[in-house]
Motif scaffolding. Structure first.
Motif, mmCIF file in Angstrom:
data_model
loop_
_atom_site.group_PDB
_atom_site.id
_atom_site.type_symbol
_atom_site.label_atom_id
_atom_site.label_comp_id
_atom_site.label_asym_id
_atom_site.label_seq_id
_atom_site.Cartn_x
_atom_site.Cartn_y
_atom_site.Cartn_z
ATOM 1 N N GLU A 163 -54.397 6.289 -8.757
ATOM 2 C CA GLU A 163 -55.526 6.944 -9.429
ATOM 3 C C GLU A 163 -56.439 7.652 -8.427
ATOM 4 O O GLU A 163 -56.952 8.744 -8.703
ATOM 5 C CB GLU A 163 -56.304 5.904 -10.232
ATOM 6 C CG GLU A 163 -55.485 5.318 -11.376
ATOM 7 C CD GLU A 163 -56.133 4.126 -12.062
ATOM 8 O OE1 GLU A 163 -55.619 3.682 -13.102
ATOM 9 O OE2 GLU A 163 -57.156 3.640 -11.553
ATOM 10 N N ARG A 164 -56.599 7.039 -7.266
ATOM 11 C CA ARG A 164 -57.422 7.656 -6.224
ATOM 12 C C ARG A 164 -56.776 8.961 -5.740
ATOM 13 O O ARG A 164 -57.463 9.968 -5.548
ATOM 14 C CB ARG A 164 -57.569 6.667 -5.065
ATOM 15 C CG ARG A 164 -58.534 7.098 -4.000
ATOM 16 C CD ARG A 164 -58.849 5.942 -3.066
ATOM 17 N NE ARG A 164 -57.681 5.445 -2.356
ATOM 18 C CZ ARG A 164 -57.214 4.207 -2.465
ATOM 19 N NH1 ARG A 164 -57.793 3.345 -3.264
ATOM 20 N NH2 ARG A 164 -56.167 3.825 -1.770
ATOM 21 N N THR A 165 -55.456 8.936 -5.561
ATOM 22 C CA THR A 165 -54.744 10.141 -5.130
ATOM 23 C C THR A 165 -54.842 11.237 -6.177
ATOM 24 O O THR A 165 -55.031 12.418 -5.851
ATOM 25 C CB THR A 165 -53.269 9.803 -4.851
ATOM 26 O OG1 THR A 165 -53.203 8.829 -3.798
ATOM 27 C CG2 THR A 165 -52.491 11.047 -4.446
ATOM 28 N N ILE A 180 -59.718 17.249 -7.146
ATOM 29 C CA ILE A 180 -60.849 17.789 -6.391
ATOM 30 C C ILE A 180 -60.376 18.915 -5.480
ATOM 31 O O ILE A 180 -61.008 19.972 -5.392
ATOM 32 C CB ILE A 180 -61.534 16.668 -5.578
ATOM 33 C CG1 ILE A 180 -62.179 15.639 -6.511
ATOM 34 C CG2 ILE A 180 -62.598 17.250 -4.641
ATOM 35 C CD1 ILE A 180 -62.674 14.392 -5.797
ATOM 36 N N ALA A 181 -59.255 18.702 -4.805
ATOM 37 C CA ALA A 181 -58.722 19.723 -3.897
ATOM 38 C C ALA A 181 -58.352 20.998 -4.650
ATOM 39 O O ALA A 181 -58.495 22.113 -4.124
ATOM 40 C CB ALA A 181 -57.504 19.171 -3.155
ATOM 41 N N ALA A 182 -57.883 20.847 -5.900
ATOM 42 C CA ALA A 182 -57.486 22.006 -6.700
ATOM 43 C C ALA A 182 -58.668 22.703 -7.350
ATOM 44 O O ALA A 182 -58.509 23.762 -7.963
ATOM 45 C CB ALA A 182 -56.481 21.571 -7.764
ATOM 46 N N GLY A 183 -59.853 22.103 -7.245
ATOM 47 C CA GLY A 183 -61.036 22.692 -7.866
ATOM 48 C C GLY A 183 -61.235 22.302 -9.308
ATOM 49 O O GLY A 183 -62.152 22.810 -9.966
ATOM 50 N N ASP A 184 -60.395 21.407 -9.819
ATOM 51 C CA ASP A 184 -60.543 20.967 -11.205
ATOM 52 C C ASP A 184 -61.706 19.990 -11.364
ATOM 53 O O ASP A 184 -62.219 19.807 -12.468
ATOM 54 C CB ASP A 184 -59.249 20.301 -11.684
ATOM 55 C CG ASP A 184 -58.084 21.274 -11.696
ATOM 56 O OD1 ASP A 184 -58.324 22.481 -11.901
ATOM 57 O OD2 ASP A 184 -56.938 20.836 -11.473
#
Length: 511
Positions: free
Chosen positions: A436-438, A444-448
């Motif tokens: 779930e953390r991944t 977050i990295a994708a901007g979602d």
């Protein structure tokens, strides 16, 4: 005297065409505004897999057949009592008795509106008894409620009760949460790596709890703390599932174990307090509080008894905090506190905005803002004066039901795997939370998902202005988002802060 005529609705509202607008009309208008994007693009999916819609209507999400009932009635979704919270919730502050300035900080808090002081874990029940007495003894003698953070042992509990006795506090006046919780201690990496060890610790704690309850009838000796799962990176429903499994483990130990006290279920349930984590989405926090009451009522019903109450405490999430722009943490804490208050909790702890850099030695401003966040919401905004303010909201009622169902399904999977002691010891729960953390980090990295001040609207990072890490290993671990044993603390922003700091260092070297 002539009666004043009632105001008439405007011509727009009297127009039959206004009432004839249908859901299909709205969908057509929305699709036109989306410029070719499908209507499904407005649907948001939480990390738990729960979908939230852009529009909620009586036809799709009506509450007429809602099983939530009324406040004070089973399943207590809408509140444990039918009385309004005229005084609001209990405002708590957490302090480390090992710090030199703690006695002064406690004195400031308890004369400035704070209702209760929680003693943080980490002190020695044998070696730090004098520090404990110096830090909270005067407050205890003045009638301030003193709690112990979840994860403490019976030895720590006895040390606090000795302070009460030394200060002349009558047994019947002590309403402390004593925080005995081997599950949280294991999740924090303190002890009990084997399932059998954890089971044995639960049995010893259960026997101590019965002895404490006989002497201090209004104290809550045992605790179920979901914040350890949340700060490790779990989703909200996994946190609830872990809490339910921990609560059931306590009931089995208290009621069914041959080495336990063999209490009736109703008596055992009265020994438990529940702590959950409050994140930055106030609607999710509110729904989570309501869902927890629904699910725990179902647990007790399956055990053949009714719920008499669910003492619930919310603590603002450590995982949601950011380091480089700590001022945004004030906003996160405010929305988290707002959501928990609307969820009907009995007590709230707000972590200081500078927790990441300062750890337990937060600044005086950090502590003052943490307390004032609650006091303003409670006394000026009067948030706690309304019974279940979200009741009847199609969105919140639907979200509550969805979270309760998902949490229940995940709880059943933990039980099928042997219960909370087994999944903690064999690493299954840690693996689930890691996934779930991944997933969160990928979004977050994708901007979602956005972390304000870190992934968007960030100040230009300056490596010379990076906050200093404290000496305390727990606080340093929280800063970096690393584990120091157990499930650890993994802040959502930590990987992205490190990335930004690296870019800043590279830029400075290049210039």
């Amino acid at each position: 005297m002539a009666e004043t005529p009632l105001p008439q609705p405007s011509s727009a509202l009297r127009d039959p065409g206004f009432a004839d607008v249908t859901e299909s009309d709205w969908e057509a208008a929305a699709e036109g505004a989306l410029r070719g994007q499908p209507l499904s693009s407005l649907v948001t999916t939480l990390l738990d897999g729960i979908e939230t819609s852009p529009l909620y209507t009586a036809q799709r999400h009506g509450t007429e057949a809602d099983p939530a009932e009324l406040p004070g009635d089973a399943p207590f979704t809408r509140g444990a009592t039918a009385a309004s919270g005229a005084q609001g919730w209990e405002v708590r502050q957490i302090h480390d008795v090992r710090l030199a300035g703690t006695p002064d900080a406690v004195a400031v808090d308890t004369t400035s509106g704070v209702d209760a002081v929680t003693v943080a874990r980490g002190w020695s029940a044998d070696g730090d008894a004098a520090l404990l007495n110096a830090a909270v003894g005067d407050a205890a003698a003045a009638g301030v409620t003193i709690h112990l953070q979840a994860g403490t042992s019976p030895a720590h509990t006895e040390a606090l009760l000795e302070v009460f006795g030394r200060r002349g506090v009558e047994h019947g006046r002590v309403r402390s949460w004593l925080g005995i919780d081997p599950v949280t201690a294991t999740a924090a990496g303190d002890q009990f790596t084997e399932s059998s060890d954890l089971t044995g610790a639960l049995e010893r704690a259960a026997r101590s709890a019965v002895e404490i309850a006989a002497r201090w009838p209004h104290a809550l000796p045992l605790e179920v703390d979901g914040s350890a799962f949340a700060d490790a990176g779990s989703t909200d429903t996994t946190e609830l599932a872990g809490m339910l499994a921990s609560g059931v483990a306590w009931l089995r130990t208290l009621c069914d174990s041959d080495s336990g006290p063999r209490l009736p279920v109703a008596t055992a349930a009265r020994l438990l307090g529940f702590t959950l984590s409050a994140g930055p989405d106030p609607f999710v926090v509110t729904a989570k509080c309501r869902a927890m009451r629904t699910c725990w009522t179902r647990v007790l019903g399956a055990c053949g008894t009714d719920m008499e109450g669910l003492p619930m405490h919310a603590v603002t999430s450590t995982a949601m905090l950011a380091g480089p722009d700590p001022w945004v943490n004030m906003l996160r804490a405010t929305t988290a506190c707002f959501g928990a208050a609307n969820g009907g909790v009995d007590a709230i702890t707000v972590r200081p905005y500078d927790t990441v850099s300062a750890g337990p030695a937060s600044s005086a401003l950090g502590w003052r803002v943490a307390a004032n966040t609650q006091l303003i919401l409670r006394h000026e905004s009067r948030i706690g004066s309304v019974i279940d303010p979200v009741g009847g909201s199609w969105y919140l009622e639907n979200l509550t039901r969805s979270m309760a169902q998902e949490a229940w399904d995940r709880f059943r999977r933990i039980e099928a795997a042997g219960g909370i002691c087994s999944v903690l010891a064999n690493g299954q729960l840690e693996a689930r939370i890691s996934q779930e953390r991944t997933q969160r980090q990928e979004q977050i990295a994708a901007g979602d998902r956005v972390i304000v001040g870190v992934t968007q609207f960030a100040d230009s990072p300056d490596p010379r202005g990076a906050p200093a890490l404290p000496d305390d290993p727990d606080a340093a671990s929280a800063h970096r988002g690393e584990a120091h044993g157990g499930l650890g603390t993994h802040r959502w922003a930590a990987p992205f802060e490190a990335e930004a700091a690296g870019e800043a260092v590279a830029g400075a070297a290049g210039s």
